[in-house]
Motif scaffolding. Structure first.
Motif, PDB file in Angstrom:
ATOM      1  N   UNK A  77       0.809  -1.208   0.000  1.00  0.00           N
ATOM      2  CA  UNK A  77       0.000   0.000   0.000  1.00  0.00           C
ATOM      3  C   UNK A  77       0.848   1.266   0.000  1.00  0.00           C
ATOM      4  N   UNK A  78       2.042   1.181   0.589  1.00  0.00           N
ATOM      5  CA  UNK A  78       2.952   2.329   0.577  1.00  0.00           C
ATOM      6  C   UNK A  78       3.306   2.698  -0.866  1.00  0.00           C
ATOM      7  N   UNK A  79       3.558   1.687  -1.664  1.00  0.00           N
ATOM      8  CA  UNK A  79       3.912   1.920  -3.074  1.00  0.00           C
ATOM      9  C   UNK A  79       2.746   2.553  -3.826  1.00  0.00           C
ATOM     10  N   UNK A  80       1.538   2.132  -3.503  1.00  0.00           N
ATOM     11  CA  UNK A  80       0.354   2.692  -4.169  1.00  0.00           C
ATOM     12  C   UNK A  80       0.211   4.173  -3.836  1.00  0.00           C
ATOM     13  N   UNK A  81       0.498   4.516  -2.574  1.00  0.00           N
ATOM     14  CA  UNK A  81       0.418   5.919  -2.178  1.00  0.00           C
ATOM     15  C   UNK A  81       1.456   6.744  -2.944  1.00  0.00           C
ATOM     16  N   UNK A  82       2.654   6.207  -3.078  1.00  0.00           N
ATOM     17  CA  UNK A  82       3.684   6.915  -3.838  1.00  0.00           C
ATOM     18  C   UNK A  82       3.289   7.021  -5.311  1.00  0.00           C
ATOM     19  N   UNK A  83       2.665   5.984  -5.841  1.00  0.00           N
ATOM     20  CA  UNK A  83       2.171   6.051  -7.228  1.00  0.00           C
ATOM     21  C   UNK A  83       1.180   7.196  -7.394  1.00  0.00           C
ATOM     22  N   UNK A  84       0.301   7.380  -6.408  1.00  0.00           N
ATOM     23  CA  UNK A  84      -0.661   8.487  -6.465  1.00  0.00           C
ATOM     24  C   UNK A  84       0.051   9.833  -6.584  1.00  0.00           C
ATOM     25  N   UNK A  85       1.186   9.953  -5.920  1.00  0.00           N
ATOM     26  CA  UNK A  85       1.933  11.209  -5.942  1.00  0.00           C
ATOM     27  C   UNK A  85       2.552  11.490  -7.309  1.00  0.00           C
ATOM     28  N   UNK A  86       2.639  10.482  -8.135  1.00  0.00           N
ATOM     29  CA  UNK A  86       3.251  10.636  -9.462  1.00  0.00           C
ATOM     30  C   UNK A  86       2.233  10.821 -10.585  1.00  0.00           C
ATOM     31  N   UNK A  87       0.978  10.557 -10.315  1.00  0.00           N
ATOM     32  CA  UNK A  87      -0.047  10.546 -11.360  1.00  0.00           C
ATOM     33  C   UNK A  87      -0.623  11.943 -11.587  1.00  0.00           C
ATOM     34  N   UNK A  88      -0.794  12.283 -12.850  1.00  0.00           N
ATOM     35  CA  UNK A  88      -1.465  13.526 -13.222  1.00  0.00           C
ATOM     36  C   UNK A  88      -2.306  13.220 -14.452  1.00  0.00           C
ATOM     37  N   UNK A  89      -3.589  13.119 -14.255  1.00  0.00           N
ATOM     38  CA  UNK A  89      -4.509  12.738 -15.330  1.00  0.00           C
ATOM     39  C   UNK A  89      -5.398  13.904 -15.768  1.00  0.00           C
ATOM     40  N   UNK A  90      -4.973  15.111 -15.532  1.00  0.00           N
ATOM     41  CA  UNK A  90      -5.800  16.261 -15.912  1.00  0.00           C
ATOM     42  C   UNK A  90      -6.038  16.321 -17.416  1.00  0.00           C
ATOM     43  N   UNK A  91      -5.069  15.905 -18.196  1.00  0.00           N
ATOM     44  CA  UNK A  91      -5.254  15.936 -19.647  1.00  0.00           C
ATOM     45  C   UNK A  91      -6.277  14.910 -20.130  1.00  0.00           C
ATOM     46  N   UNK A  92      -6.417  13.813 -19.399  1.00  0.00           N
ATOM     47  CA  UNK A  92      -7.301  12.734 -19.828  1.00  0.00           C
ATOM     48  C   UNK A  92      -8.725  12.831 -19.285  1.00  0.00           C
ATOM     49  N   UNK A  93      -8.911  13.558 -18.192  1.00  0.00           N
ATOM     50  CA  UNK A  93     -10.197  13.518 -17.491  1.00  0.00           C
ATOM     51  C   UNK A  93     -11.363  14.003 -18.358  1.00  0.00           C
ATOM     52  N   UNK A  94     -11.115  14.970 -19.218  1.00  0.00           N
ATOM     53  CA  UNK A  94     -12.215  15.498 -20.035  1.00  0.00           C
ATOM     54  C   UNK A  94     -12.699  14.489 -21.077  1.00  0.00           C
ATOM     55  N   UNK A  95     -11.940  13.431 -21.299  1.00  0.00           N
ATOM     56  CA  UNK A  95     -12.356  12.390 -22.241  1.00  0.00           C
ATOM     57  C   UNK A  95     -13.417  11.466 -21.638  1.00  0.00           C
ATOM     58  N   UNK A  96     -13.634  11.563 -20.347  1.00  0.00           N
ATOM     59  CA  UNK A  96     -14.660  10.738 -19.690  1.00  0.00           C
ATOM     60  C   UNK A  96     -15.991  11.449 -19.883  1.00  0.00           C
ATOM     61  N   UNK A  97     -16.755  10.975 -20.840  1.00  0.00           N
ATOM     62  CA  UNK A  97     -18.016  11.642 -21.172  1.00  0.00           C
ATOM     63  C   UNK A  97     -19.233  10.993 -20.515  1.00  0.00           C
TER      64      UNK A  97
END
Length: 159
Positions: A77-97
Motif C-alpha cells: 500500500x505504501x507503493x500505491x500511495x507513492x504512485x498516487x503522488x506521481x499521477x497527473x490525469x488532468x489531460x485525460x479527465x475530459x475524455x470521460x463523457x
C-alpha cells in the motif's frame, strides 16, 4: 464496451499532489515523509490515518475496523500511495463523457473538497454532491444520504 456511468467518492481527483495549475494536495516530499512515518511504526501511524478518515464521532470500533483494513493492505500500500503522488490525469479527465457522480465530504483531510469540486468541473457530465458532516468516507458517515444519491444516480442512467 461503453462506460454507462461513473461514481467517484472521497477524493477521486486527477492529481493527488499540488503542482502547477493544481493548488490542492500534499507535495511528493510530503507523501514520502508520510510513507516513512508509516514504515517506522505501521500500527500507530495507520491508526492515526484511520482516525483522520472521519470528521464526526463514529466510535472506536469503526476506527479500529478501518485501521485493520489499512494494515491488511500491507507494505505494498505504501507503493500505491507513492504512485498516487506521481499521477497527473488532468489531460485525460475530459475524455470521460459518461455521466459521473462525484461524492465528496466537506471535511476530507486527505483530498480537499475544493479539489474534488475542481475535478467535477473538468468532467463533461458530472454532478458534485457534498456531504457537510463527512470526511474522507461519506458512505460511512452519512450512509443513508450516500446510498440515496447513489441509487438515484444509477436509476437515472439505466437505459
Amino acid at each position: 464496451s461503453e462506460l454507462g456511468g461513473l461514481v467517484l467518492t472521497g477524493g477521486a481527483t486527477p492529481r493527488y499532489v499540488s503542482g502547477e495549475g493544481w493548488e490542492w494536495g500534499d507535495t511528493v516530499e510530503g507523501v514520502r515523509a508520510t510513507i516513512a512515518g508509516i514504515r517506522a511504526d505501521r500500527p500507530t501511524a495507520l491508526a492515526g490515518v484511520a482516525a483522520a478518515v472521519f470528521h464526526g464521532e463514529v466510535g472506536q470500533g469503526m476506527v479500529d475496523w478501518m485501521t485493520r483494513m489499512f494494515l491488511e493492505a500491507g507494505p505494498r500500500g505504501d507503493d500505491w500511495l507513492l504512485d498516487l503522488a506521481r499521477v497527473d490525469r488532468r489531460d485525460e479527465i475530459s475524455a470521460i463523457t459518461a455521466p459521473t457522480l462525484c461524492m465528496a465530504g466537506r471535511h476530507d483531510l486527505f483530498v480537499a473538497h475544493d479539489a474534488q469540486a475542481a475535478a467535477a468541473e473538468m468532467l463533461p457530465d458530472a454532478r458534485l454532491v457534498s456531504f457537510p458532516e463527512s470526511g474522507h468516507a461519506p458512505f460511512l458517515e452519512e450512509g443513508d444520504r450516500y446510498r440515496s444519491e447513489l441509487v438515484a444516480f444509477l436509476e437515472g442512467i439505466k437505459g
